[in-house]
Write a protein that holds these residues in place. Structure first.
Motif, PDB file in Angstrom:
ATOM      1  N   LYS A  75       0.821  -1.210   0.000  1.00 21.87           N
ATOM      2  CA  LYS A  75       0.000   0.000   0.000  1.00 21.87           C
ATOM      3  C   LYS A  75       0.859   1.266   0.000  1.00 21.87           C
ATOM      4  O   LYS A  75       0.437   2.309  -0.499  1.00 21.87           O
ATOM      5  N   LEU A  76       2.064   1.181   0.548  1.00 21.11           N
ATOM      6  CA  LEU A  76       2.978   2.316   0.553  1.00 21.11           C
ATOM      7  C   LEU A  76       3.854   2.314  -0.692  1.00 21.11           C
ATOM      8  O   LEU A  76       4.172   3.370  -1.237  1.00 21.11           O
ATOM      9  N   LEU A  77       4.231   1.120  -1.167  1.00 21.68           N
ATOM     10  CA  LEU A  77       5.106   1.019  -2.335  1.00 21.68           C
ATOM     11  C   LEU A  77       4.444   1.547  -3.598  1.00 21.68           C
ATOM     12  O   LEU A  77       5.097   2.215  -4.409  1.00 21.68           O
ATOM     13  N   LEU A  78       3.171   1.258  -3.771  1.00 22.11           N
ATOM     14  CA  LEU A  78       2.493   1.662  -5.007  1.00 22.11           C
ATOM     15  C   LEU A  78       2.485   3.181  -5.196  1.00 22.11           C
ATOM     16  O   LEU A  78       2.849   3.672  -6.269  1.00 22.11           O
ATOM     17  N   PRO A  79       2.086   3.971  -4.189  1.00 20.12           N
ATOM     18  CA  PRO A  79       2.160   5.428  -4.387  1.00 20.12           C
ATOM     19  C   PRO A  79       3.586   5.944  -4.501  1.00 20.12           C
ATOM     20  O   PRO A  79       3.843   6.915  -5.216  1.00 20.12           O
ATOM     21  N   TYR A  80       4.541   5.281  -3.828  1.00 22.16           N
ATOM     22  CA  TYR A  80       5.939   5.700  -3.938  1.00 22.16           C
ATOM     23  C   TYR A  80       6.450   5.482  -5.365  1.00 22.16           C
ATOM     24  O   TYR A  80       7.039   6.385  -5.977  1.00 22.16           O
ATOM     25  N   GLY A  81       6.225   4.299  -5.914  1.00 22.85           N
ATOM     26  CA  GLY A  81       6.657   4.026  -7.276  1.00 22.85           C
ATOM     27  C   GLY A  81       5.923   4.881  -8.298  1.00 22.85           C
ATOM     28  O   GLY A  81       6.517   5.364  -9.271  1.00 22.85           O
ATOM     29  N   ALA A  82       4.619   5.085  -8.073  1.00 21.54           N
ATOM     30  CA  ALA A  82       3.846   5.924  -8.993  1.00 21.54           C
ATOM     31  C   ALA A  82       4.345   7.363  -8.966  1.00 21.54           C
ATOM     32  O   ALA A  82       4.382   8.038 -10.013  1.00 21.54           O
ATOM     33  N   SER A  83       4.748   7.845  -7.796  1.00 22.89           N
ATOM     34  CA  SER A  83       5.251   9.218  -7.712  1.00 22.89           C
ATOM     35  C   SER A  83       6.555   9.379  -8.484  1.00 22.89           C
ATOM     36  O   SER A  83       6.790  10.402  -9.124  1.00 22.89           O
ATOM     37  N   VAL A  84       7.411   8.341  -8.457  1.00 19.67           N
ATOM     38  CA  VAL A  84       8.656   8.377  -9.223  1.00 19.67           C
ATOM     39  C   VAL A  84       8.350   8.457 -10.713  1.00 19.67           C
ATOM     40  O   VAL A  84       8.961   9.243 -11.462  1.00 19.67           O
ATOM     41  N   ALA A  85       7.384   7.655 -11.171  1.00 24.72           N
ATOM     42  CA  ALA A  85       7.013   7.645 -12.589  1.00 24.72           C
ATOM     43  C   ALA A  85       6.398   8.976 -13.012  1.00 24.72           C
ATOM     44  O   ALA A  85       6.785   9.561 -14.031  1.00 24.72           O
ATOM     45  N   ILE A  86       5.455   9.469 -12.235  1.00 25.71           N
ATOM     46  CA  ILE A  86       4.758  10.715 -12.585  1.00 25.71           C
ATOM     47  C   ILE A  86       5.708  11.900 -12.556  1.00 25.71           C
ATOM     48  O   ILE A  86       5.690  12.760 -13.454  1.00 25.71           O
ATOM     49  N   MET A  87       6.541  11.962 -11.535  1.00 25.55           N
ATOM     50  CA  MET A  87       7.473  13.076 -11.373  1.00 25.55           C
ATOM     51  C   MET A  87       8.397  13.190 -12.583  1.00 25.55           C
ATOM     52  O   MET A  87       8.607  14.282 -13.128  1.00 25.55           O
ATOM     53  N   ASN A  88       8.952  12.073 -13.039  1.00 26.24           N
ATOM     54  CA  ASN A  88       9.878  12.089 -14.161  1.00 26.24           C
ATOM     55  C   ASN A  88       9.173  12.290 -15.492  1.00 26.24           C
ATOM     56  O   ASN A  88       9.609  13.071 -16.333  1.00 26.24           O
ATOM     57  N   PHE A  89       8.069  11.587 -15.692  1.00 28.26           N
ATOM     58  CA  PHE A  89       7.343  11.679 -16.951  1.00 28.26           C
ATOM     59  C   PHE A  89       6.825  13.095 -17.193  1.00 28.26           C
ATOM     60  O   PHE A  89       7.028  13.674 -18.266  1.00 28.26           O
ATOM     61  N   CYS A  90       6.175  13.660 -16.190  1.00 24.69           N
ATOM     62  CA  CYS A  90       5.580  14.985 -16.353  1.00 24.69           C
ATOM     63  C   CYS A  90       6.635  16.068 -16.531  1.00 24.69           C
ATOM     64  O   CYS A  90       6.415  17.048 -17.248  1.00 24.69           O
ATOM     65  N   PHE A  91       7.786  15.904 -15.890  1.00 25.20           N
ATOM     66  CA  PHE A  91       8.844  16.901 -16.028  1.00 25.20           C
ATOM     67  C   PHE A  91       9.295  17.008 -17.480  1.00 25.20           C
ATOM     68  O   PHE A  91       9.422  18.101 -18.031  1.00 25.20           O
ATOM     69  N   TYR A  92       9.514  15.865 -18.136  1.00 27.59           N
ATOM     70  CA  TYR A  92       9.989  15.904 -19.517  1.00 27.59           C
ATOM     71  C   TYR A  92       8.884  16.290 -20.496  1.00 27.59           C
ATOM     72  O   TYR A  92       9.154  16.915 -21.519  1.00 27.59           O
ATOM     73  N   VAL A  93       7.647  15.905 -20.186  1.00 25.24           N
ATOM     74  CA  VAL A  93       6.521  16.346 -21.017  1.00 25.24           C
ATOM     75  C   VAL A  93       6.408  17.870 -20.983  1.00 25.24           C
ATOM     76  O   VAL A  93       6.175  18.521 -22.003  1.00 25.24           O
ATOM     77  N   ALA A  94       6.570  18.455 -19.799  1.00 22.56           N
ATOM     78  CA  ALA A  94       6.511  19.913 -19.676  1.00 22.56           C
ATOM     79  C   ALA A  94       7.708  20.576 -20.332  1.00 22.56           C
ATOM     80  O   ALA A  94       7.593  21.661 -20.918  1.00 22.56           O
ATOM     81  N   LEU A  95       8.868  19.918 -20.272  1.00 24.03           N
ATOM     82  CA  LEU A  95      10.104  20.528 -20.757  1.00 24.03           C
ATOM     83  C   LEU A  95      10.099  20.776 -22.254  1.00 24.03           C
ATOM     84  O   LEU A  95      10.752  21.703 -22.736  1.00 24.03           O
ATOM     85  N   VAL A  96       9.369  19.973 -23.010  1.00 27.48           N
ATOM     86  CA  VAL A  96       9.320  20.177 -24.460  1.00 27.48           C
ATOM     87  C   VAL A  96       8.275  21.227 -24.838  1.00 27.48           C
ATOM     88  O   VAL A  96       8.176  21.602 -26.006  1.00 27.48           O
ATOM     89  N   ARG A  97       7.508  21.714 -23.881  1.00 27.67           N
ATOM     90  CA  ARG A  97       6.456  22.684 -24.159  1.00 27.67           C
ATOM     91  C   ARG A  97       6.690  24.043 -23.512  1.00 27.67           C
ATOM     92  O   ARG A  97       6.075  25.029 -23.895  1.00 27.67           O
ATOM     93  N   LEU A  98       7.563  24.082 -22.487  1.00 25.73           N
ATOM     94  CA  LEU A  98       7.826  25.311 -21.748  1.00 25.73           C
ATOM     95  C   LEU A  98       9.327  25.501 -21.577  1.00 25.73           C
ATOM     96  O   LEU A  98      10.091  24.543 -21.630  1.00 25.73           O
ATOM     97  N   PRO A  99       9.776  26.748 -21.342  1.00 26.77           N
ATOM     98  CA  PRO A  99      11.192  26.982 -21.010  1.00 26.77           C
ATOM     99  C   PRO A  99      11.561  26.270 -19.707  1.00 26.77           C
ATOM    100  O   PRO A  99      10.730  26.093 -18.817  1.00 26.77           O
ATOM    101  N   LEU A 160       3.035  21.289 -12.924  1.00 33.11           N
ATOM    102  CA  LEU A 160       2.401  21.291 -11.607  1.00 33.11           C
ATOM    103  C   LEU A 160       2.158  19.874 -11.102  1.00 33.11           C
ATOM    104  O   LEU A 160       2.327  19.586  -9.915  1.00 33.11           O
ATOM    105  N   LEU A 161       1.780  18.976 -12.013  1.00 34.35           N
ATOM    106  CA  LEU A 161       1.572  17.582 -11.624  1.00 34.35           C
ATOM    107  C   LEU A 161       2.893  16.934 -11.210  1.00 34.35           C
ATOM    108  O   LEU A 161       2.935  16.108 -10.294  1.00 34.35           O
ATOM    109  N   SER A 162       3.995  17.326 -11.854  1.00 37.18           N
ATOM    110  CA  SER A 162       5.309  16.839 -11.452  1.00 37.18           C
ATOM    111  C   SER A 162       5.631  17.294 -10.034  1.00 37.18           C
ATOM    112  O   SER A 162       6.189  16.530  -9.236  1.00 37.18           O
ATOM    113  N   GLY A 163       5.275  18.535  -9.700  1.00 35.42           N
ATOM    114  CA  GLY A 163       5.469  19.028  -8.336  1.00 35.42           C
ATOM    115  C   GLY A 163       4.648  18.252  -7.322  1.00 35.42           C
ATOM    116  O   GLY A 163       5.119  17.958  -6.221  1.00 35.42           O
TER     117      GLY A 163
END
Length: 296
Positions: A75-99, A160-163
């Motif tokens: 129950k703790l591992l799933l949100p921890y792993g999901a946060s790692v995925a979301i944090m990295n994925f959203c950062f690069y998705v935003a990076l190609v659209r914003l400075p 913001l979702l990465s944050g």
């Protein structure tokens, strides 16, 4: 006896801070390598390669023993792993659209909010305020100002979702670090994130096979930007509180500016170097006053 205990606690906190700074530095060096691979793999492909390769490396070194995962730990591992995925994925998705400066500023609203919410002394608010001032000086536009209307709204939402993912990562990571040894916790979290990011990895496999040198570079990025920093983060999380992590992680723009200057020859203006110093002062002040408090 009490003085020896206080000295041990002080040394543990300083080691944790060193681990956190080392992890941020490794991430920044890996980011300079990843930047050159974006045209070939794309941002989502690079995230898939980085996280999945890091998970394979970690699983080869630290294999969780049978019975390690209970229902409560899952129950703790799933949100921890999901946060790692979301944090990295959203950062690069935003990076190609914003400075980059806009993305970092928006992403940092997550840990900065966590730091402010966790404050209990007026001095903590001073350090948080100094971090905000430093980020403003470091990330403010220079030259013609770009209005919000011209920003890609999808990119803003992704940053913001990465944050938000970063906040979940800090909160769940501190608890994971108390349940497992740091390498095991990191391996479990990275493996969970890799499973979630498999759809990003699969399309890059043909490209890796036809470009082995670039595939090797992606492996280096996986080590520097995922495996090493997340292990060091987890080691720090075993000692530092979520509030301390929220403020200390704000050192990332400072080390990012330094790595850009050293590796990419990106010069900073005087105002932005002032922002760098503000963030360094806030991080150091937070650690020193926290240490002083534990000694009394």
């Amino acid at each position: 006896m009490s003085s020896q205990v206080s000295s041990t606690e002080s040394n543990s906190q300083l080691k944790a801070v060193g681990c956190l700074i080392g992890g941020i530095s490794s991430f920044q060096i890996g980011a300079t390598l990843a930047k050159g691979l974006f045209p070939l793999f794309g941002p989502t492909g690079m995230v898939g390669l980085r996280v999945c390769l890091a998970a394979v490396i970690l699983l080869c070194i630290w294999r969780p023993t049978p019975g390690t995962l209970t229902v409560e730990r899952l129950k703790l591992l799933l949100p921890y792993g999901a946060s790692v995925a979301i944090m990295n994925f959203c950062f690069y998705v935003a990076l190609v659209r914003l400075p980059l400066g806009v993305v970092v500023a928006l992403e940092f609203t997550g840990p900065l909010t966590l730091a402010l919410v966790g404050s209990r002394r007026w001095l903590d608010l001073c350090w948080a305020g100094l971090v905000v001032a430093g980020l403003f000086l470091l990330l403010r536009p220079e030259g013609p100002t770009v209005g919000l209307a011209s920003l890609n709204l999808f990119g803003v939402a992704a940053a913001l979702l990465s944050g938000c993912g970063w906040v979940v990562y800090i909160l769940t990571g501190t608890r994971m670090g108390k349940m497992f040894p740091a390498p095991v916790a990191t391996t479990l979290g990275m493996s969970t994130a890799a499973i979630l990011l498999l759809p990003c990895l699969i399309p890059t496999i043909p490209t890796v096979l036809t470009h082995p040198w670039q595939g090797g570079a992606a492996l280096s990025v996986a080590v520097l930007s995922s495996a090493v920093p997340y292990i060091l983060d987890m080691m720090a999380m075993r000692t530092l509180s979520p509030r301390d992590l929220g403020i200390l992680l704000s050192m990332e723009p400072m080390l990012g500016a330094l790595s850009g200057f050293v590796f990419l020859h990106e010069a900073l203006s005087a105002m932005r170097w002032m922002g760098v110093l503000c963030i360094a002062a806030a991080s150091a002040g937070n650690v020193l006053t926290g240490r002083q408090k534990s000694l009394h």
